[in-house]
Design a protein around this motif. Structure first.
Motif, PDB file in Angstrom:
ATOM      1  N   SER A   4     -13.085   6.813  -2.413  1.00  0.00           N
ATOM      2  CA  SER A   4     -11.854   6.187  -1.921  1.00  0.00           C
ATOM      3  C   SER A   4     -10.749   6.277  -2.970  1.00  0.00           C
ATOM      4  O   SER A   4     -10.974   6.655  -4.112  1.00  0.00           O
ATOM      5  N   ILE A   5      -9.585   5.898  -2.512  1.00  0.00           N
ATOM      6  CA  ILE A   5      -8.414   5.888  -3.408  1.00  0.00           C
ATOM      7  C   ILE A   5      -8.475   4.613  -4.238  1.00  0.00           C
ATOM      8  O   ILE A   5      -8.462   3.512  -3.683  1.00  0.00           O
ATOM      9  N   PRO A   6      -8.515   4.705  -5.572  1.00  0.00           N
ATOM     10  CA  PRO A   6      -8.586   3.509  -6.413  1.00  0.00           C
ATOM     11  C   PRO A   6      -7.372   2.617  -6.212  1.00  0.00           C
ATOM     12  O   PRO A   6      -6.228   3.101  -6.086  1.00  0.00           O
ATOM     13  N   GLN A   7      -7.624   1.321  -6.163  1.00  0.00           N
ATOM     14  CA  GLN A   7      -6.533   0.367  -6.004  1.00  0.00           C
ATOM     15  C   GLN A   7      -5.547   0.457  -7.148  1.00  0.00           C
ATOM     16  O   GLN A   7      -4.345   0.228  -6.975  1.00  0.00           O
ATOM     17  N   GLN A   8      -6.031   0.848  -8.335  1.00  0.00           N
ATOM     18  CA  GLN A   8      -5.157   0.935  -9.509  1.00  0.00           C
ATOM     19  C   GLN A   8      -4.026   1.959  -9.304  1.00  0.00           C
ATOM     20  O   GLN A   8      -2.944   1.818  -9.868  1.00  0.00           O
ATOM     21  N   LEU A   9      -4.308   2.968  -8.495  1.00  0.00           N
ATOM     22  CA  LEU A   9      -3.268   3.975  -8.260  1.00  0.00           C
ATOM     23  C   LEU A   9      -2.103   3.383  -7.491  1.00  0.00           C
ATOM     24  O   LEU A   9      -0.932   3.645  -7.805  1.00  0.00           O
ATOM     25  N   SER A  10      -2.398   2.588  -6.497  1.00  0.00           N
ATOM     26  CA  SER A  10      -1.321   2.008  -5.700  1.00  0.00           C
ATOM     27  C   SER A  10      -0.527   0.986  -6.481  1.00  0.00           C
ATOM     28  O   SER A  10       0.645   0.741  -6.203  1.00  0.00           O
ATOM     29  N   GLU A  11      -1.149   0.375  -7.451  1.00  0.00           N
ATOM     30  CA  GLU A  11      -0.463  -0.625  -8.258  1.00  0.00           C
ATOM     31  C   GLU A  11       0.365  -0.004  -9.381  1.00  0.00           C
ATOM     32  O   GLU A  11       1.337  -0.603  -9.836  1.00  0.00           O
ATOM     33  N   ALA A  12      -0.029   1.186  -9.820  1.00  0.00           N
ATOM     34  CA  ALA A  12       0.601   1.777 -11.012  1.00  0.00           C
ATOM     35  C   ALA A  12       1.657   2.820 -10.691  1.00  0.00           C
ATOM     36  O   ALA A  12       2.616   2.988 -11.435  1.00  0.00           O
ATOM     37  N   PHE A  13       1.507   3.532  -9.575  1.00  0.00           N
ATOM     38  CA  PHE A  13       2.389   4.668  -9.307  1.00  0.00           C
ATOM     39  C   PHE A  13       3.740   4.183  -8.768  1.00  0.00           C
ATOM     40  O   PHE A  13       4.077   4.368  -7.611  1.00  0.00           O
ATOM     41  N   SER A  14       4.520   3.581  -9.634  1.00  0.00           N
ATOM     42  CA  SER A  14       5.816   3.030  -9.206  1.00  0.00           C
ATOM     43  C   SER A  14       6.877   4.111  -9.024  1.00  0.00           C
ATOM     44  O   SER A  14       7.879   3.889  -8.343  1.00  0.00           O
ATOM     45  N   SER A  15       6.690   5.287  -9.634  1.00  0.00           N
ATOM     46  CA  SER A  15       7.693   6.359  -9.559  1.00  0.00           C
ATOM     47  C   SER A  15       7.247   7.488  -8.647  1.00  0.00           C
ATOM     48  O   SER A  15       7.838   8.566  -8.654  1.00  0.00           O
ATOM     49  N   LEU A  16       6.228   7.258  -7.863  1.00  0.00           N
ATOM     50  CA  LEU A  16       5.612   8.327  -7.089  1.00  0.00           C
ATOM     51  C   LEU A  16       6.524   8.793  -5.957  1.00  0.00           C
ATOM     52  O   LEU A  16       7.112   7.992  -5.235  1.00  0.00           O
ATOM     53  N   HIS A  17       6.653  10.141  -5.820  1.00  0.00           N
ATOM     54  CA  HIS A  17       7.412  10.744  -4.725  1.00  0.00           C
ATOM     55  C   HIS A  17       6.537  11.647  -3.862  1.00  0.00           C
ATOM     56  O   HIS A  17       6.859  11.872  -2.699  1.00  0.00           O
ATOM     57  N   LEU A  18       5.511  12.200  -4.436  1.00  0.00           N
ATOM     58  CA  LEU A  18       4.610  13.063  -3.671  1.00  0.00           C
ATOM     59  C   LEU A  18       3.172  12.665  -3.984  1.00  0.00           C
ATOM     60  O   LEU A  18       2.795  12.557  -5.154  1.00  0.00           O
ATOM     61  N   PHE A  19       2.409  12.493  -2.896  1.00  0.00           N
ATOM     62  CA  PHE A  19       1.013  12.083  -3.043  1.00  0.00           C
ATOM     63  C   PHE A  19       0.194  12.907  -2.060  1.00  0.00           C
ATOM     64  O   PHE A  19       0.375  12.822  -0.844  1.00  0.00           O
ATOM     65  N   ASN A  20      -0.689  13.747  -2.595  1.00  0.00           N
ATOM     66  CA  ASN A  20      -1.470  14.655  -1.740  1.00  0.00           C
ATOM     67  C   ASN A  20      -2.948  14.573  -2.089  1.00  0.00           C
ATOM     68  O   ASN A  20      -3.348  14.909  -3.206  1.00  0.00           O
ATOM     69  N   ILE A  21      -3.715  14.104  -1.116  1.00  0.00           N
ATOM     70  CA  ILE A  21      -5.177  14.069  -1.281  1.00  0.00           C
ATOM     71  C   ILE A  21      -5.862  14.819  -0.146  1.00  0.00           C
ATOM     72  O   ILE A  21      -7.077  14.724   0.035  1.00  0.00           O
ATOM     73  N   SER A  22      -5.062  15.569   0.639  1.00  0.00           N
ATOM     74  CA  SER A  22      -5.625  16.262   1.800  1.00  0.00           C
ATOM     75  C   SER A  22      -6.585  17.349   1.360  1.00  0.00           C
ATOM     76  O   SER A  22      -6.546  17.837   0.226  1.00  0.00           O
ATOM     77  N   GLY A  23      -7.433  17.752   2.292  1.00  0.00           N
ATOM     78  CA  GLY A  23      -8.385  18.832   2.028  1.00  0.00           C
ATOM     79  C   GLY A  23      -9.522  18.431   1.139  1.00  0.00           C
ATOM     80  O   GLY A  23     -10.100  19.279   0.455  1.00  0.00           O
ATOM     81  N   ASN A  24      -9.866  17.117   1.111  1.00  0.00           N
ATOM     82  CA  ASN A  24     -10.994  16.634   0.322  1.00  0.00           C
ATOM     83  C   ASN A  24     -11.978  15.891   1.253  1.00  0.00           C
ATOM     84  O   ASN A  24     -11.869  15.971   2.491  1.00  0.00           O
ATOM     85  N   ASP A  25     -12.898  15.180   0.664  1.00  0.00           N
ATOM     86  CA  ASP A  25     -13.905  14.441   1.429  1.00  0.00           C
ATOM     87  C   ASP A  25     -13.775  12.950   1.170  1.00  0.00           C
ATOM     88  O   ASP A  25     -14.762  12.211   1.086  1.00  0.00           O
ATOM     89  N   MET A  26     -12.557  12.473   1.058  1.00  0.00           N
ATOM     90  CA  MET A  26     -12.329  11.089   0.675  1.00  0.00           C
ATOM     91  C   MET A  26     -12.436  10.164   1.893  1.00  0.00           C
ATOM     92  O   MET A  26     -12.238  10.580   3.042  1.00  0.00           O
ATOM     93  N   THR A  27     -12.686   8.915   1.595  1.00  0.00           N
ATOM     94  CA  THR A  27     -12.864   7.912   2.635  1.00  0.00           C
ATOM     95  C   THR A  27     -12.009   6.699   2.320  1.00  0.00           C
ATOM     96  O   THR A  27     -11.357   6.615   1.279  1.00  0.00           O
ATOM     97  N   GLY A  28     -12.005   5.747   3.269  1.00  0.00           N
ATOM     98  CA  GLY A  28     -11.297   4.507   3.035  1.00  0.00           C
ATOM     99  C   GLY A  28      -9.916   4.495   3.655  1.00  0.00           C
ATOM    100  O   GLY A  28      -9.560   5.346   4.485  1.00  0.00           O
ATOM    101  N   THR A  29      -9.118   3.522   3.204  1.00  0.00           N
ATOM    102  CA  THR A  29      -7.787   3.291   3.770  1.00  0.00           C
ATOM    103  C   THR A  29      -6.718   3.695   2.753  1.00  0.00           C
ATOM    104  O   THR A  29      -6.809   3.363   1.567  1.00  0.00           O
ATOM    105  N   VAL A  30      -5.723   4.365   3.273  1.00  0.00           N
ATOM    106  CA  VAL A  30      -4.582   4.742   2.423  1.00  0.00           C
ATOM    107  C   VAL A  30      -3.725   3.504   2.192  1.00  0.00           C
ATOM    108  O   VAL A  30      -3.330   2.843   3.154  1.00  0.00           O
TER     109      VAL A  30
END
Length: 775
Positions: free
Chosen positions: A725-751
């Motif tokens: 899954s996507i670590p919660q720390q990423l959503s809390e830290a990426f304050s300057s994020l403009h592009l986020f791409n995790i497609s084409g993987n085997d990830m699970t969970g909620t964006v």
């Protein structure tokens, strides 16, 4: 023997005075004498016309009033001859003649019988003159008479045209009453017709300046040249918005009747003499030593008009060029529009013209060729300046600085520029110049900087450019040049920056160029160069930037290249290079800030030695055939906010032309054959802005430590085999994020909802949901 008087008279009529209207005749008389026998004379021949105003002055005389009008002075009148014994003279053959001139005495109260009588002439006592003597004497007399007549005619012409008289009858005999001019008439008489027409419009800058000057309480005390000087400056003030509500930033004392115009505000000389070099960020040059200089000379004549960055808005008036003693005018960094008037050719003593960073339009006047003393012309960044560069500039043999870049000049480069033997700067970049590069440019042996990049130049690179042995910067990229790189370029023994990029040149990299020991920046990117990278480049201990990207270079990256220990940027992308990244790259640990070898066919693994290059701010290895794992030592990179390249550019050590070679805080390892998992140490790259490892065969989960990458604006791990899954720390830290791409993987969970508003890429599937993906 007696002497007969011959009078040559030029007569004219004069008016005695305004009170008398009856004309009188006045003579301009010349008196000569001719020796003759008394018996051959008669009373009519010996009479002379003597008016009331005539005086005999030496050999010729002019009446009093006419002499005064002509600016002549009277000579003391010779006293009339007295009754003296006969005078003797010796003739050419030694004979003695006795000349007696009878003189009439005024008659008083003497009775006729008491009056003296003339002695009877005795012909036997006289010695007749020879005919030759008579002819000579008569010739002398007539010569003097003709000369006097010519002088009299000259006096008439001078008086006639000076006073504008229509005829001799119009000449006055008394003192001439000259009408007193009004202030307006006096000022207008000093100004050219084009200014008078502008004044007549009433609402012009010239009309405002005229009214201001006419109302000056001291105007009657000014000399003619000061009237023109004050009027010209006042016109400049009104023409450039000095009187508007917005006004100039500083206009101290301008148009003050209480201050001499030499005390009106002007930019300090030291600022004027410091010129920004257009192609270098932060690089200023003390081009002119003007510290302590003021606007006026010791005689209060204007020499400099300096109004830099003073919010001037309007046009340059023609009247500025009435200040013919100007040495320099500088209006850079204002909002001036309109053209540079052709009247600039009147400033034969002008030395520097600076109109940089305005909105000047039109052509560069060919009349600049009439300014022989000019050594600096600066018109950079006037994007509306068009037309050809006048060939007349080739006449300016004192010219040192020709800075015409970032305009819209068209046409061919004048070959006459090759005559500028003292030229130091030639900035013609970023225009629309066409044609070929004249071989005469190779004659500019004193030129330190020649920038011709970003034009429409065609043809081959002249081999004569190799004659520029004293040149430090030569850039001709961004043109449609063809042919090969001449080996003569290796003769540029003092070159620091050499750039030919974005052309159609097809050849190898000349080893002669690669061996220039002074090279600091070599930019040969985006051409059609082929062959191997010369290993000789590794011997350049002063080399800072090497850009060979966008060519067809083949072979491997020479390990000797890593001997250039001062290298700060190595750009070899988009070639046909093969082999591995040499481990010797560790030798570049002190200065290397940018490494870009993307878009090649490199194989092997990513050297762990890259982690030693602590100043690296950009690592672009994408689009190769690299394999292996991502070294955890890369986590030692990206610790600083800025790179050495940024520091050097801001400090003026590197030019703006390498803006394309700027570290962007990027780690791009995408589109290779990398495998393994993402190391937790990658979260230590605190200044990283772009993280891209997509298009590989990475496995494992996303480390929560990547949430420490608080400066990241682009995060791309797509098209791998990453799970979890996507670590919660990423959503809390990426304050300057403009592009986020995790497609084409085997990830699970909620964006995380935070990512929904971004340019996010992920696959809606049974295993991942959120945003537009139903859970």
């Amino acid at each position: 023997m007696i002497r007969r008087a011959i009078t040559v008279s030029v007569r004219h009529k004069t008016r005695e005075s305004q009170e008398s209207t009856s004309p009188t005749n006045q003579d301009v008389n010349v008196v000569c004498t001719e020796d003759t026998e008394l018996g051959d004379t008669d009373s009519s021949k010996s009479e002379t016309s003597q008016g009331d105003n005539e005086q005999y002055v030496g050999a010729w005389a002019i009446d009093g009033p006419l002499m005064a009008e002509a600016g002549l002075t009277r000579q003391p009148m010779r006293p009339p001859p007295t009754d003296t014994p006969e005078s003797s003279s010796t003739s050419d053959d030694g004979a003695t003649m006795t000349d007696t001139l009878a003189v009439a005495e005024p008659v008083s109260d003497v009775r006729p019988e008491e009056m003296p009588r003339a002695r009877e002439w005795n012909a036997s006592e006289a010695v007749p003159p020879k005919p030759s003597q008579q002819r000579k004497h008569l010739a002398r007399c007539l010569g003097i008479g003709l000369f006097a007549a010519a002088v009299s005619l000259t006096v008439f012409v001078v008086v006639h045209f000076t006073l504008g008289a229509g005829s001799l009858e119009d000449l006055p005999t008394e003192n001439i009453a000259i009408p007193v001019q009004s202030t307006e008439e006096r000022v207008l008489s000093l100004l050219p017709d084009y200014t008078a027409r502008s004044i007549a419009r009433g609402d012009s800058a010239q009309a405002n300046a005229f009214r201001w000057l006419a109302e000056d309480p001291k105007v009657g005390n000014y000399t003619d040249w000061r009237l023109v000087q004050r009027f010209s400056l006042a016109t400049l003030y009104y023409s450039t918005g000095g009187d508007t509500s917005r006004g100039w930033i500083r206009s101290d004392n301008w148009l003050s009747y209480d201050h001499h115009e030499c005390d009106w505000y002007a930019t300090e000389g030291e600022t004027v003499g410091t010129i920004y070099e257009p192609t270098w960020r932060g690089m200023y040059h003390q081009v002119y030593d003007l510290a302590g200089e003021t606007a006026c000379s010791e005689t209060e004549v204007y020499r400099h008009v300096w109004l830099i960055a003073n919010d001037l808005e309007g046009t340059i008036p023609d009247e500025l060029f009435l200040l013919t003693s100007l040495n320099c005018f500088s209006f850079r960094n204002n909002n001036l529009h309109g053209t540079l008037p052709s009247l600039v050719g009147q400033l034969t003593g002008i030395e520097a013209i600076d109109l940089s960073n305005n909105e000047i339009s039109g052509v560069l006047p060919s009349e600049l060729g009439l300014c022989p003393k000019v050594d600096g012309i600066f018109t950079t960044s006037n994007e509306l300046m068009t037309g050809k560069i006048p060939s007349e500039l080739g006449l300016l043999t004192n010219l040192k600085y020709l800075v015409l870049d970032r305009n819209m000049h068209t046409g061919e480069l004048p070959s006459e520029l090759g005559n500028l033997s003292n030229l130091y700067w030639l900035f013609l970049s970023t225009n629309m110049l066409s044609g070929s590069i004249p071989s005469e440019i190779g004659k500019l042996k004193n030129a330190s900087v020649i920038h011709l990049f970003d034009n429409d130049l065609v043809g081959a690179v002249p081999s004569e450019l190799g004659n520029l042995k004293g040149t430090h910067q030569l850039t001709i990229g961004g043109n449609a040049l063809t042919g090969t790189l001449p080996s003569e370029l290796g003769n540029l023994e003092d070159i620091l920056i050499f750039g030919i990029w974005n052309t159609q040149i097809s050849s190898t990299v000349p080893t002669e160029v690669a061996g220039i020991p002074t090279l600091q920046i070599l930019m040969l990117d985006n051409n059609n160069l082929s062959g191997a990278i010369p290993s000789e480049l590794g011997g350049l201990q002063t080399l800072w930037v090497l850009s060979l990207a966008g060519n067809s270079l083949s072979g491997s990256i020479p390990s000797d290249l890593c001997k250039a220990s001062f290298l700060t940027a190595l750009q070899l992308s988009n070639n046909n290079l093969s082999g591995t990244i040499p481990p010797e790259i560790r030798h570049l640990k002190y200065f290397l800030s940018l490494l870009d070898v993307s878009g090649n066919a490199l194989t092997g693994g990513i050297p762990s030695e890259l982690g030693r290059l602590r100043l690296l701010q950009e690592v672009s290895l994408h689009s190769n055939q690299l394999s292996g794992t991502i070294p955890s030592t890369l986590g030692l990179l990206f610790k600083k906010e800025s790179s050495l390249l940024d520091f050097l550019k801001v400090g003026g050590a590197l030019p703006d032309i390498i803006d394309s070679i700027v570290p962007t805080g990027t780690l791009n390892l995408a589109n290779n054959s990398l495998h393994g998992s993402l190391a937790t140490e990658l979260g230590l790259m605190s200044t990283l802005k772009s993280f891209s490892v997509g298009g590989n065969s990475l496995t494992g989960s996303v480390p929560s430590e990547l949430g420490l990458l608080s400066s990241v604006s682009m995060f791309d791990i797509g098209d791998n085999h990453i799970s979890g899954s996507i670590p919660q720390q990423l959503s809390e830290a990426f304050s300057s994020l403009h592009l986020f791409n995790i497609s084409g993987n085997d990830m699970t969970g909620t964006v995380p909802e935070k990512f929904c508003s971004l340019n996010a890429g992920f696959d809606c599937s049974d295993s991942i949901c959120g945003c537009d993906c139903p859970c």
